[in-house]
Design a protein around this motif. Structure first.
Motif, PDB file in Angstrom:
ATOM      1  N   VAL A 189       0.832  -1.207   0.000  1.00 33.53           N
ATOM      2  CA  VAL A 189       0.000   0.000   0.000  1.00 33.53           C
ATOM      3  C   VAL A 189       0.865   1.254   0.000  1.00 33.53           C
ATOM      4  CG1 VAL A 189      -2.187  -0.823   0.896  1.00 33.53           C
ATOM      5  CG2 VAL A 189      -0.366  -0.318   2.483  1.00 33.53           C
ATOM      6  N   GLN A 190       2.041   1.159   0.600  1.00 33.82           N
ATOM      7  CA  GLN A 190       2.935   2.319   0.566  1.00 33.82           C
ATOM      8  C   GLN A 190       3.376   2.612  -0.865  1.00 33.82           C
ATOM      9  OE1 GLN A 190       5.900   1.018   3.349  1.00 33.82           O
ATOM     10  NE2 GLN A 190       4.511   1.172   5.080  1.00 33.82           N
ATOM     11  N   GLY A 193       0.587   4.395  -2.478  1.00 35.40           N
ATOM     12  CA  GLY A 193       0.524   5.772  -1.979  1.00 35.40           C
ATOM     13  C   GLY A 193       1.639   6.644  -2.547  1.00 35.40           C
ATOM     14  N   TRP A 194       2.820   6.065  -2.641  1.00 37.61           N
ATOM     15  CA  TRP A 194       3.955   6.812  -3.215  1.00 37.61           C
ATOM     16  C   TRP A 194       3.631   7.196  -4.657  1.00 37.61           C
ATOM     17  CZ3 TRP A 194       7.563   7.367  -6.964  1.00 37.61           C
ATOM     18  CH2 TRP A 194       8.784   7.984  -6.647  1.00 37.61           C
ATOM     19  N   TYR A 231      -7.894   4.311  -8.104  1.00 39.93           N
ATOM     20  CA  TYR A 231      -7.281   5.577  -8.555  1.00 39.93           C
ATOM     21  C   TYR A 231      -6.450   5.418  -9.829  1.00 39.93           C
ATOM     22  CZ  TYR A 231      -8.644   6.980  -3.852  1.00 39.93           C
ATOM     23  OH  TYR A 231      -9.350   7.238  -2.711  1.00 39.93           O
TER      24      TYR A 231
ATOM     25  N   MET B  36      -7.122  12.941   3.282  1.00 41.38           N
ATOM     26  CA  MET B  36      -7.555  11.648   2.738  1.00 41.38           C
ATOM     27  C   MET B  36      -8.208  10.842   3.854  1.00 41.38           C
ATOM     28  SD  MET B  36      -5.121   8.932   0.732  1.00 41.38           S
ATOM     29  CE  MET B  36      -3.764   8.877   1.875  1.00 41.38           C
ATOM     30  N   ASP B  64     -11.829  11.161  -0.906  1.00 43.14           N
ATOM     31  CA  ASP B  64     -12.582  10.046  -0.325  1.00 43.14           C
ATOM     32  C   ASP B  64     -11.874   8.756  -0.700  1.00 43.14           C
ATOM     33  OD1 ASP B  64     -14.770  11.208   1.012  1.00 43.14           O
ATOM     34  OD2 ASP B  64     -15.799  11.594  -0.883  1.00 43.14           O
ATOM     35  N   THR B  65     -11.746   7.862   0.256  1.00 43.01           N
ATOM     36  CA  THR B  65     -11.007   6.624  -0.020  1.00 43.01           C
ATOM     37  C   THR B  65     -11.898   5.402   0.184  1.00 43.01           C
ATOM     38  OG1 THR B  65     -10.327   6.292   2.260  1.00 43.01           O
ATOM     39  CG2 THR B  65      -8.894   7.647   0.888  1.00 43.01           C
ATOM     40  N   PRO B  66     -11.462   4.280  -0.379  1.00 45.33           N
ATOM     41  CA  PRO B  66     -12.091   3.011  -0.004  1.00 45.33           C
ATOM     42  C   PRO B  66     -11.950   2.781   1.507  1.00 45.33           C
ATOM     43  CG  PRO B  66     -10.702   2.722  -1.940  1.00 45.33           C
ATOM     44  CD  PRO B  66     -10.421   4.096  -1.402  1.00 45.33           C
ATOM     45  N   SER B  68     -10.556   1.223   3.991  1.00 42.16           N
ATOM     46  CA  SER B  68      -9.459   0.367   4.438  1.00 42.16           C
ATOM     47  C   SER B  68      -8.456   1.224   5.186  1.00 42.16           C
ATOM     48  CB  SER B  68      -8.796  -0.310   3.229  1.00 42.16           C
ATOM     49  OG  SER B  68      -7.650  -1.006   3.655  1.00 42.16           O
ATOM     50  N   SER B  70      -5.898   0.456   6.914  1.00 40.55           N
ATOM     51  CA  SER B  70      -4.514   0.084   6.661  1.00 40.55           C
ATOM     52  C   SER B  70      -4.037   0.670   5.336  1.00 40.55           C
ATOM     53  CB  SER B  70      -4.409  -1.442   6.634  1.00 40.55           C
ATOM     54  OG  SER B  70      -3.095  -1.824   6.427  1.00 40.55           O
ATOM     55  N   ALA B  71      -4.912   0.670   4.346  1.00 43.26           N
ATOM     56  CA  ALA B  71      -4.509   1.151   3.026  1.00 43.26           C
ATOM     57  C   ALA B  71      -4.402   2.668   2.982  1.00 43.26           C
ATOM     58  CB  ALA B  71      -5.473   0.656   1.959  1.00 43.26           C
ATOM     59  N   PHE B  72      -5.362   3.385   3.583  1.00 48.84           N
ATOM     60  CA  PHE B  72      -5.188   4.844   3.427  1.00 48.84           C
ATOM     61  C   PHE B  72      -4.124   5.397   4.363  1.00 48.84           C
ATOM     62  CE2 PHE B  72      -9.528   4.753   5.544  1.00 48.84           C
ATOM     63  CZ  PHE B  72      -9.209   5.345   6.768  1.00 48.84           C
ATOM     64  N   GLY B  74      -1.410   3.529   5.038  1.00 48.66           N
ATOM     65  CA  GLY B  74      -0.218   3.083   4.310  1.00 48.66           C
ATOM     66  C   GLY B  74       0.044   3.936   3.081  1.00 48.66           C
ATOM     67  N   ALA B  75      -1.016   4.282   2.370  1.00 47.02           N
ATOM     68  CA  ALA B  75      -0.853   5.152   1.195  1.00 47.02           C
ATOM     69  C   ALA B  75      -0.392   6.541   1.642  1.00 47.02           C
ATOM     70  CB  ALA B  75      -2.165   5.242   0.424  1.00 47.02           C
ATOM     71  N   ILE B  77       1.529   7.104   4.199  1.00 54.04           N
ATOM     72  CA  ILE B  77       2.968   6.946   4.450  1.00 54.04           C
ATOM     73  C   ILE B  77       3.727   7.018   3.129  1.00 54.04           C
ATOM     74  CG2 ILE B  77       4.738   5.305   5.201  1.00 54.04           C
ATOM     75  CD1 ILE B  77       2.694   4.266   7.297  1.00 54.04           C
ATOM     76  N   GLY B  78       3.220   6.282   2.134  1.00 52.96           N
ATOM     77  CA  GLY B  78       3.883   6.289   0.827  1.00 52.96           C
ATOM     78  C   GLY B  78       3.945   7.683   0.227  1.00 52.96           C
ATOM     79  N   GLN B 102       0.685  -0.356  10.092  1.00 53.52           N
ATOM     80  CA  GLN B 102       1.263   0.753   9.329  1.00 53.52           C
ATOM     81  C   GLN B 102       1.779   1.851  10.255  1.00 53.52           C
ATOM     82  OE1 GLN B 102       1.939   1.062   6.181  1.00 53.52           O
ATOM     83  NE2 GLN B 102       0.857  -0.688   5.303  1.00 53.52           N
TER      84      GLN B 102
END
Lengths: 410, 335
Positions: A189-190, A193-194, A231, B36, B64-66, B68, B70-72, B74-75, B77-78, B102
Motif C-alpha cells: 500500500v505504501q 501511496g507513493w 485511482y 484523505m 474520499d477513499t475506499p 481500508s 490500513s490502506a489509506f 499506508g498510502a 505513508i507512501g 502501518q
C-alpha cells in the motif's frame, strides 16, 4: 428430510513432500513465444487469459522467440548475465559468512536472480521500489556498491542503517530501494501511496511494489489492489511466486484461485504471468508494465513464476518440508544457465568466457567482502556506537531520549 | 496582531470549525498538503470537520477513499515518503487499530530503520473518546497506547487554540504526528483571533492556576477538570489544571513545576487505568518530585470495561466533572 454430509475442510497439499521423487513431467508450460503481446493500452477484459498462462521468451535451444522477444544488444545481455552472476556470488559469500558466524542471518536469492536483476533494467532514476526479501538484484543491477550491502549484512560501522535493521533489509533512497518490512505486505500500500503522490503532483516517477506469493494472503495486498484499481495509480505490483513461504507451499495462499495473477482480475487490473527464470521475459514484461504506468494507464499486476532453490533464510532447513531434489526437477530451469545458453546461441558468449566471467565476478565480490570486513563483521571490528541508536527516532531528539542516552552512558 | 499594530478581529466558532480552519489553512499554505480518509469529501467527515472543503479544494486534495484504514494510512505513508504532507483522517481511534501495523511498525520506525534516509512527515487525525452514545467500538480512548510508541508524536488538542494551531505545527514536523480530537469537544464554542496561527507542540499548559492541588489531564477531560476546579473554588480549594497537550513526548518540566507548587496531584485520564497514560504520569511524578508530595499521587481513569451505549452507563464509565471534584475533595481532605 435429506441427510446432510458431515462438514469438513479442504487442506491443500503440495505435489511432493520429503521422500517423494519430484516429477513434473505431467506439468505442461506454454511454449516460449506462444503468448500474445497486447498493446499497453489494452482493455484488461481482453487479456484475462494472460493471468493463467506463462509468458516465456527463451526456448529450449536458447533462442529468444515470439512477440515478447525484444532486441537487446549483446552488451545488455552480458550485463544481465553479469548482474545475476554477481548476485549469485554475493549470496554464496554471504551465506558462507553467516555459517562462519560473521552475521547471524541471511537470505539468498538462488534461482530467483532474473526477477530483480531484469526488472531493474526497466526502471529510471527517481522511480521507487518497495521491495520484499529477495530483490537485491535491484541494487546490484543498479550499481549500488557491494561493500555497502555487505556492511549492512555485517551491521558494522559502514552500515548506513547503523545496525537498526535485520541483515538483507537494505535501504537506499538514492537507488530507489525503499526499505524492507518484516511485517509482510505493508510496503504494497505504501507503493501505491507513493505513486499516488507522483500523480497528484504531476510528476513522471513511478513506484513498484514487491510481494511474495505467501504474503498475498495479507490484508494489505488486497487493500493495495483496491487503491491501485480505484485511482489507477502509476504503480507496478509484482508478485514473486517462488512456490514456498518458509514451509508454506504456494497452494495455501492461493486457495481456490487458479493463479496469483488471477487475483488482479477482480480488480480490473491488467495482469500478466511470466516465467520468472527467463531474464528476457521478465525484462519484456517489466518494460510493458512500467510503460503503462509512465503513460498514465494505471497499475499492472505481474506474477513471476520462479522457484526458491535455497531455504527461506539461514534459519530453516527446506528438507524438512520438501524433497531435496525438487529444485533440480523444477521445470523452468535456472535463470543464469538459460541466459548463458541464449548468449552462446547468438554467438556472443562461450563456455570459456563464462568461466572467466564467473571468476572475475567472484574476485570482485571477494574484494568487496575483504573491504567490508576490514571495517568489521557482526562480532568483530568497528561497530555502530550505541550512541547512534538514539538518533533518527525523531528528527530532533526529545529531552526524554537524550536523558535515556545519557543514562545509558553515551 | 496585524501589521498596523491592532489586534485581529476575534471570531466565534466551535472546536470543529477550528479544526476545519486549520485544515483549510494548511491546504492553502502548502500545496503538498492533502486530506484523505473515509467520507471526508462529499459527506464532509462523520464529525463534519471537513464539510465544504471538497467544493473548495477539489478531489485531488480532499480525497474520499475506499474503506481500508490500513490502506489509506499506508498510502499516506507512501505519499509522505514521496514528498507530500498528507493529512489522513481515521474516523475513530477504534478503527485505527486496523492500521496499527502501518502506524507502529512502519511510520514510527522507517526514519530510524532507514538510517535517517526516509522521513515520514505524515499527520493522522482521529476522533477519540466517549460521549456520543456510540458504544465500545467507536468510543474508546487509545491515545495512551500510541503514546507508548517511539517515533510518534501524540497530540491531544483540548482548546480551540490548539485545535486551530497544532495541525500547522504537526504538518511542518518531519516526524509522523497523531492528533486525537475528543468527540466531546467538537461542539465546544469559543473565540479565536481571525489570524490564529501555529502553536508549540512540546509543552504542557496551565489551563487554570491554583495552589492547593493539581489536576494533570488532557483532551476531553480538560474542560471537565476546569469545571471541577471551579466547583472547588467555591469551596475554598484552589485547583491548578495542567493540560498535557502533547502525550508523547511528555513535558515533564511543566508537570513537575505544578506538583512542586501545589504538592498534591490528581491524574485524570479517560482511558483505562491499568497500564494507562495516568500510570506513566504518576510514575514520573513519583520518580522526579516525590519529596514535593504531601499526599500520594491520585488517579482517576476510565473504568476497565468496554464503553457501553446508553448515556448513563457511558457517563459512569469515564471521569466526569463531579467525580473529578469528589476525587479532589478526598485528596485535600474535604469530604
Amino acid at each position: 428430510m435429506t441427510s446432510s454430509p458431515r462438514l469438513s475442510l479442504s487442506v491443500p497439499e503440495p505435489a511432493f513432500r520429503p521422500g517423494d521423487t519430484p516429477d513434473y513431467s505431467g506439468v505442461t508450460f506454454p511454449e516460449a513465444g506462444s503468448v500474445q503481446r497486447p498493446p499497453v493500452d489494452v482493455n484488461p477484459e481482453e487479456i484475462r487469459d494472460l493471468a493463467f498462462t506463462i509468458i516465456r521468451v527463451l526456448d529450449r535451444n536458447g533462442e529468444a522467440v515470439g512477440p515478447w522477444a525484444e532486441a537487446l544488444s549483446p552488451d545488455e545481455l552480458r550485463k544481465g548475465l553479469r548482474d545475476m552472476l554477481t548476485l549469485r556470488a554475493y549470496d554464496a559469500r554471504m551465506l558462507m559468512a553467516q555459517r562462519q558466524g560473521k552475521t547471524s542471518f541471511y537470505m539468498q536469492h538462488l534461482g530467483e536472480e532474473a526477477v530483480s536483476c531484469a526488472f531493474q533494467r526497466a526502471l529510471r532514476p527517481g522511480d521507487m521500489n518497495f521491495p520484499t526479501y529477495r530483490q537485491a538484484g535491484l541494487l546490484i543491477a543498479g550499481g549500488y556498491p557491494l561493500v555497502k550491502m555487505m556492511c549492512q549484512v555485517y551491521s558494522n560501522d559502514g552500515d548506513s542503517a547503523r545496525g537498526r535493521q535485520l541483515p538483507v533489509f537494505y535501504s537506499s533512497r538514492e537507488h530507489g530501494f525503499f526499505s524492507i518490512s518484516g511485517n509482510l505486505a505493508t510496503q504494497y500500500v505504501q507503493a501505491v501511496g507513493w505513486s499516488m503522490a507522483s500523480a497528484i503532483t504531476g510528476d513522471s516517477k513511478i513506484a513498484v511494489g514487491w510481494i511474495g506469493e505467501g504474503a498475498t494472503a495479507e490484508n494489505d495486498f488486497h487493500a493495495a489492489l483496491v487503491f491501485a484499481s480505484t485511482y489507477k495509480a502509476p504503480v507496478v505490483l509484482n508478485v514473486v511466486n517462488n512456490q514456498w513461504a518458509i514451509s508454506t507451499f504456494q497452494g495455501i495462499a492461493r486457495g481456490g484461485s487458479g493463479t496469483f495473477a488471477a487475483r488482479g482480475l477482480g480488480f480490473g487490473i491488467p495482469t500478466l504471468r511470466v516465467d520468472g527464470n527467463d531474464y528476457l521475459a521478465v525484462l519484456a514484461v517489466a518494460k510493458w508494465a512500467t510503460e503503462r504506468a509512465r503513460l498514465n494507464l494505471g497499475p499492472t499486476l505481474v506474477e513471476y513464476v520462479t522457484y526458491r532453490a535455497g531455504g527461506h533464510s539461514t534459519s530453516d532447513d527446506p528438507s524438512a518440508y520438501r524433497p531435496k531434489e525438487e529444485s533440480n526437477a523444477w521445470p523452468l530451469g535456472d535463470p543464469v544457465l538459460r541466459l548463458k545458453a541464449h548468449l552462446i546461441a547468438v554467438g556472443e558468449w562461450s563456455e570459456e568466457r563464462h568461466t572467466q566471467a564467473e571468476a572475475e565476478v567472484m574476485d570482485t565480490v571477494i574484494a568487496a567482502q575483504r573491504e567490508a570486513e576490514e571495517i568489521g563483521t557482526l562480532h568483530t571490528g568497528r561497530k555502530p556506537s550505541p550512541r547512534d541508536m538514539f538518533e533518527d527516532v525523531y528528527a530532533t531528539m526529545p529531552p526524554h531520549l537524550l536523558r535515556q542516552r545519557h543514562e545509558a552512558g553515551y | 496582531m496585524n501589521g498596523d499594530g491592532t489586534a485581529a478581529p476575534r471570531l466565534r466558532l466551535t472546536y470543529r470549525d477550528a479544526v476545519r480552519e486549520a485544515i483549510r489553512d494548511a491546504l492553502t499554505r502548502d500545496e503538498r498538503v492533502f486530506l484523505m480518509g473515509e467520507d471526508v469529501g462529499r459527506y464532509g467527515g462523520c464529525y463534519a470537520v471537513s464539510k465544504g472543503l471538497l467544493a473548495e479544494f477539489g478531489e485531488d486534495r480532499i480525497r474520499d477513499t475506499p474503506l481500508s484504514e490500513s490502506a489509506f494510512v499506508g498510502a499516506g505513508i507512501g505519499a509522505a515518503l514521496n514528498g507530500m504532507r498528507p493529512i489522513v483522517e481515521v474516523m475513530t481511534v477504534n478503527f485505527s487499530l486496523l492500521a496499527l501495523d502501518q502506524i507502529v511498525n512502519n511510520a514510527a520506525t522507517i526514519p530510524h530503520m532507514s538510517g535517517g534516509q526516509f522521513a515520514v512527515p505524515l499527520v493522522i487525525r482521529m476522533a477519540t473518546g466517549s460521549g456520543r452514545q456510540l458504544a465500545a467500538q467507536h468510543s474508546h480512548s487509545l491515545e495512551g497506547w500510541y503514546a507508548h510508541i517511539p517515533g510518534l508524536k501524540i497530540l491531544a488538542p483540548a482548546t480551540l487554540e490548539d485545535a486551530r494551531g497544532m495541525l500547522w505545527t504537526a504538518i511542518e514536523d518531519p516526524n509522523p504526528v497523531l492528533i486525537f480530537e475528543n468527540v466531546q469537544l467538537y461542539d465546544m464554542e469559543g473565540e479565536l483571533p481571525a489570524d490564529a496561527g501555529p502553536v508549540d507542540i512540546t509543552r504542557a499548559a496551565i489551563r487554570r492556576e491554583g495552589k492547593h492541588a493539581s489536576v494533570v489531564t488532557f483532551g476531553g477531560s480538560v474542560p471537565k477538570a476546569v469545571a471541577a476546579a471551579e466547583t472547588l473554588a467555591g469551596e475554598g480549594v484552589d485547583v491548578e489544571v495542567v493540560d498535557l497537550r502533547s502525550l508523547r513526548p511528555l513535558d515533564d518540566a511543566t508537570i513537575m513545576a505544578s506538583v512542586a507548587k501545589t504538592h498534591r496531584v490528581l491524574v485524570v485520564d479517560e482511558g483505562w487505568r491499568s497500564g494507562g497514560l495516568s500510570a506513566e504520569v504518576s510514575a514520573r511524578i513519583n520518580e522526579q518530585v516525590f519529596y514535593e508530595l504531601d499526599a500520594p499521587v491520585a488517579r482517576l481513569a476510565g473504568v476497565e470495561v468496554p464503553i457501553p451505549y446508553p448515556k448513563h452507563l457511558e457517563d459512569a464509565s469515564v471521569p466526569q466533572a463531579d467525580t473529578i471534584a469528589a476525587a479532589l475533595r478526598e485528596m485535600v481532605g474535604r469530604r
